[in-house]
Design a protein around this motif. Structure first.
Motif, PDB file in Angstrom:
ATOM      1  N   ASP A  35       0.804  -1.211   0.000  1.00  0.00           N
ATOM      2  CA  ASP A  35       0.000   0.000   0.000  1.00  0.00           C
ATOM      3  C   ASP A  35       0.846   1.274   0.000  1.00  0.00           C
ATOM      4  O   ASP A  35       0.463   2.270  -0.627  1.00  0.00           O
ATOM      5  N   ASP A  36       1.975   1.275   0.698  1.00  0.00           N
ATOM      6  CA  ASP A  36       2.808   2.476   0.718  1.00  0.00           C
ATOM      7  C   ASP A  36       3.347   2.787  -0.673  1.00  0.00           C
ATOM      8  O   ASP A  36       3.387   3.945  -1.091  1.00  0.00           O
ATOM      9  N   LEU A  37       3.782   1.763  -1.375  1.00  0.00           N
ATOM     10  CA  LEU A  37       4.255   1.948  -2.740  1.00  0.00           C
ATOM     11  C   LEU A  37       3.138   2.477  -3.626  1.00  0.00           C
ATOM     12  O   LEU A  37       3.331   3.406  -4.425  1.00  0.00           O
ATOM     13  N   ALA A  38       1.948   1.910  -3.490  1.00  0.00           N
ATOM     14  CA  ALA A  38       0.814   2.356  -4.282  1.00  0.00           C
ATOM     15  C   ALA A  38       0.451   3.801  -3.952  1.00  0.00           C
ATOM     16  O   ALA A  38       0.070   4.576  -4.842  1.00  0.00           O
ATOM     17  N   ARG A  39       0.561   4.201  -2.694  1.00  0.00           N
ATOM     18  CA  ARG A  39       0.275   5.590  -2.333  1.00  0.00           C
ATOM     19  C   ARG A  39       1.288   6.540  -2.965  1.00  0.00           C
ATOM     20  O   ARG A  39       0.942   7.659  -3.353  1.00  0.00           O
ATOM     21  N   ASP A  40       2.540   6.125  -3.062  1.00  0.00           N
ATOM     22  CA  ASP A  40       3.524   6.952  -3.755  1.00  0.00           C
ATOM     23  C   ASP A  40       3.105   7.180  -5.209  1.00  0.00           C
ATOM     24  O   ASP A  40       3.195   8.299  -5.730  1.00  0.00           O
ATOM     25  N   LEU A  41       2.654   6.117  -5.870  1.00  0.00           N
ATOM     26  CA  LEU A  41       2.190   6.255  -7.247  1.00  0.00           C
ATOM     27  C   LEU A  41       0.932   7.106  -7.320  1.00  0.00           C
ATOM     28  O   LEU A  41       0.744   7.882  -8.273  1.00  0.00           O
ATOM     29  N   ALA A  42       0.070   6.984  -6.313  1.00  0.00           N
ATOM     30  CA  ALA A  42      -1.148   7.787  -6.279  1.00  0.00           C
ATOM     31  C   ALA A  42      -0.821   9.280  -6.202  1.00  0.00           C
ATOM     32  O   ALA A  42      -1.444  10.107  -6.880  1.00  0.00           O
ATOM     33  N   ARG A  43       0.170   9.637  -5.396  1.00  0.00           N
ATOM     34  CA  ARG A  43       0.583  11.043  -5.311  1.00  0.00           C
ATOM     35  C   ARG A  43       1.053  11.562  -6.665  1.00  0.00           C
ATOM     36  O   ARG A  43       0.741  12.682  -7.073  1.00  0.00           O
ATOM     37  N   ILE A  44       1.813  10.719  -7.348  1.00  0.00           N
ATOM     38  CA  ILE A  44       2.323  11.113  -8.661  1.00  0.00           C
ATOM     39  C   ILE A  44       1.170  11.308  -9.645  1.00  0.00           C
ATOM     40  O   ILE A  44       1.133  12.296 -10.400  1.00  0.00           O
ATOM     41  N   ALA A  45       0.219  10.389  -9.656  1.00  0.00           N
ATOM     42  CA  ALA A  45      -0.904  10.478 -10.587  1.00  0.00           C
ATOM     43  C   ALA A  45      -1.741  11.721 -10.330  1.00  0.00           C
ATOM     44  O   ALA A  45      -2.167  12.410 -11.269  1.00  0.00           O
ATOM     45  N   VAL A  46      -1.994  12.023  -9.068  1.00  0.00           N
ATOM     46  CA  VAL A  46      -2.797  13.204  -8.735  1.00  0.00           C
ATOM     47  C   VAL A  46      -2.055  14.485  -9.123  1.00  0.00           C
ATOM     48  O   VAL A  46      -2.655  15.448  -9.614  1.00  0.00           O
ATOM     49  N   THR A  47      -0.748  14.509  -8.909  1.00  0.00           N
ATOM     50  CA  THR A  47       0.044  15.667  -9.315  1.00  0.00           C
ATOM     51  C   THR A  47      -0.010  15.848 -10.832  1.00  0.00           C
ATOM     52  O   THR A  47      -0.184  16.967 -11.337  1.00  0.00           O
ATOM     53  N   ALA A  48       0.141  14.756 -11.563  1.00  0.00           N
ATOM     54  CA  ALA A  48       0.095  14.828 -13.022  1.00  0.00           C
ATOM     55  C   ALA A  48      -1.288  15.205 -13.531  1.00  0.00           C
ATOM     56  O   ALA A  48      -1.425  15.730 -14.646  1.00  0.00           O
ATOM     57  N   GLY A  49      -2.316  14.954 -12.735  1.00  0.00           N
ATOM     58  CA  GLY A  49      -3.666  15.314 -13.145  1.00  0.00           C
ATOM     59  C   GLY A  49      -3.905  16.806 -13.195  1.00  0.00           C
ATOM     60  O   GLY A  49      -4.835  17.265 -13.869  1.00  0.00           O
ATOM     61  N   SER A  50      -3.058  17.584 -12.524  1.00  0.00           N
ATOM     62  CA  SER A  50      -3.253  19.030 -12.481  1.00  0.00           C
ATOM     63  C   SER A  50      -3.090  19.675 -13.862  1.00  0.00           C
ATOM     64  O   SER A  50      -3.992  20.384 -14.328  1.00  0.00           O
ATOM     65  N   PRO A  51      -1.965  19.460 -14.592  1.00  0.00           N
ATOM     66  CA  PRO A  51      -1.876  20.046 -15.928  1.00  0.00           C
ATOM     67  C   PRO A  51      -2.902  19.468 -16.897  1.00  0.00           C
ATOM     68  O   PRO A  51      -3.360  20.173 -17.805  1.00  0.00           O
ATOM     69  N   VAL A  52      -3.277  18.219 -16.706  1.00  0.00           N
ATOM     70  CA  VAL A  52      -4.306  17.630 -17.564  1.00  0.00           C
ATOM     71  C   VAL A  52      -5.622  18.394 -17.413  1.00  0.00           C
ATOM     72  O   VAL A  52      -6.282  18.740 -18.405  1.00  0.00           O
TER      73      VAL A  52
ATOM     74  N   VAL B 136      -0.451   4.986 -13.582  1.00  0.00           N
ATOM     75  CA  VAL B 136       0.943   4.703 -13.228  1.00  0.00           C
ATOM     76  C   VAL B 136       0.992   3.368 -12.505  1.00  0.00           C
ATOM     77  O   VAL B 136       0.183   3.116 -11.605  1.00  0.00           O
ATOM     78  N   ALA B 137       1.941   2.507 -12.886  1.00  0.00           N
ATOM     79  CA  ALA B 137       2.072   1.199 -12.236  1.00  0.00           C
ATOM     80  C   ALA B 137       3.533   0.806 -12.146  1.00  0.00           C
ATOM     81  O   ALA B 137       4.370   1.277 -12.923  1.00  0.00           O
ATOM     82  N   ILE B 138       3.840  -0.059 -11.198  1.00  0.00           N
ATOM     83  CA  ILE B 138       5.156  -0.680 -11.094  1.00  0.00           C
ATOM     84  C   ILE B 138       4.989  -2.183 -11.229  1.00  0.00           C
ATOM     85  O   ILE B 138       4.109  -2.792 -10.591  1.00  0.00           O
ATOM     86  N   VAL B 139       5.831  -2.760 -12.087  1.00  0.00           N
ATOM     87  CA  VAL B 139       5.798  -4.186 -12.381  1.00  0.00           C
ATOM     88  C   VAL B 139       7.030  -4.846 -11.769  1.00  0.00           C
ATOM     89  O   VAL B 139       8.141  -4.312 -11.861  1.00  0.00           O
TER      90      VAL B 139
END
Length: 282
Positions: free
Chosen positions: A14-31, A115-118
């Protein structure tokens, strides 16, 4: 991502997924800003569209991933289209900076940042953010959703809603279908099931709806790319579901030689029907 938010790549959960969630929400701003202002698409060599929003979100995600996970290969849709295909190892990131570009161009709000990590061929953490719906989904060890505005801080974990798939009820199935892509094999497959409702929907939102227990399956037998499904796979798996190939096997990721492509899939909520692609879900 600040230095106190950096997560070791090997720590799946979950911590890793939350890091990705922060990135996705940040990237959503210019979108969101570009969507409100409007922009004209250009067209890539394969005939698919790309907009300034795709490129802006990709830049944000690439920078944040590079900062938070130094040295991790990043496979991103627009960079691959530009000929930038990194050498990958057992761990890498898959990025679709704007999934549902056609929805974006049409002025519909059903588009997402993915965003995902494999690790070892399996998405272990993923985040999907819908900027105009102001809704986030993410999954690692478990799956969660919450409302959050573009660019805003994430709520605390206890403010998140944990989500799970539902048990399928044959004869009352809800199937999600793409607004922009419906191929003959997918149509034939759906005709062979007892589907009570077909619900058109754009982008990776379909994986999230199944993960929330609001639908049962999403079949798509046309060719897709790994970045189209990786974040959704992580979220759906964390919620108790799966994405399987046409033979009923869980999708594998990291096929660089094959252009990071899949030859179709079925996203499922109920794992009792793992061989759904053979027509077991009736």
């Amino acid at each position: 991502m600040g230095s106190n938010e950096v997560t070791e790549v090997g720590r799946a959960g979950d911590d890793l997924a939350r890091d990705l969630a922060r990135i996705a929400v940040t990237a959503g701003s210019p979108v969101a800003v570009i969507f409100a202002a409007g922009c004209a698409p250009t067209w890539k060599g394969d005939g698919s569209p790309v907009t300034d929003a795709d490129l802006a979100a990709e830049g944000v995600i690439y920078d944040r991933l590079s900062d938070g996970f130094p040295g991790m290969p990043i496979v991103s849709e627009e960079r691959i289209a530009a000929g930038d295909a990194p050498m990958i190892g057992p761990r890498f990131a898959l990025v679709d900076p704007l999934d549902g570009t056609r929805e974006f161009i049409a002025g519909r709000n059903e588009f997402t940042v993915n965003v995902a990590i494999v690790e070892q061929g399996r998405p272990v953490a993923g985040a999907i953010y819908a900027p105009m719906l102001q809704r986030l989904w993410y999954g690692g060890a478990a799956a969660y959703t919450c409302p959050v505005a573009p660019g805003a801080d994430l709520p605390e974990v206890d403010a998140m809603r944990r989500i799970n798939v539902r048990s399928a009820s044959p004869g009352h199935l809800v199937a999600l279908i793409s607004r922009s892509h419906i191929d003959p094999r997918t149509e034939a497959y759906l005709q062979g099931l007892t589907v009570a409702e077909r619900r058109p929907m754009g982008s990776s939102l379909k994986f999230c709806v199944i993960a929330e227990g609001q639908a049962d399956l999403y079949p798509r037998f046309g060719v897709t790319c790994e970045w189209d499904t990786a974040a959704g796979c992580a979220i759906l798996t964390a919620a108790g579901g799966s994405i399987v190939d046409p033979e009923g096997r869980p999708l594998r990721y990291g096929d660089a030689h094959g252009g990071f492509r899949h030859a179709g899939f079925v996203a499922l909520g109920d794992l009792r029907f793992k061989t759904v692609a053979e027509g077991d879900l009736r």
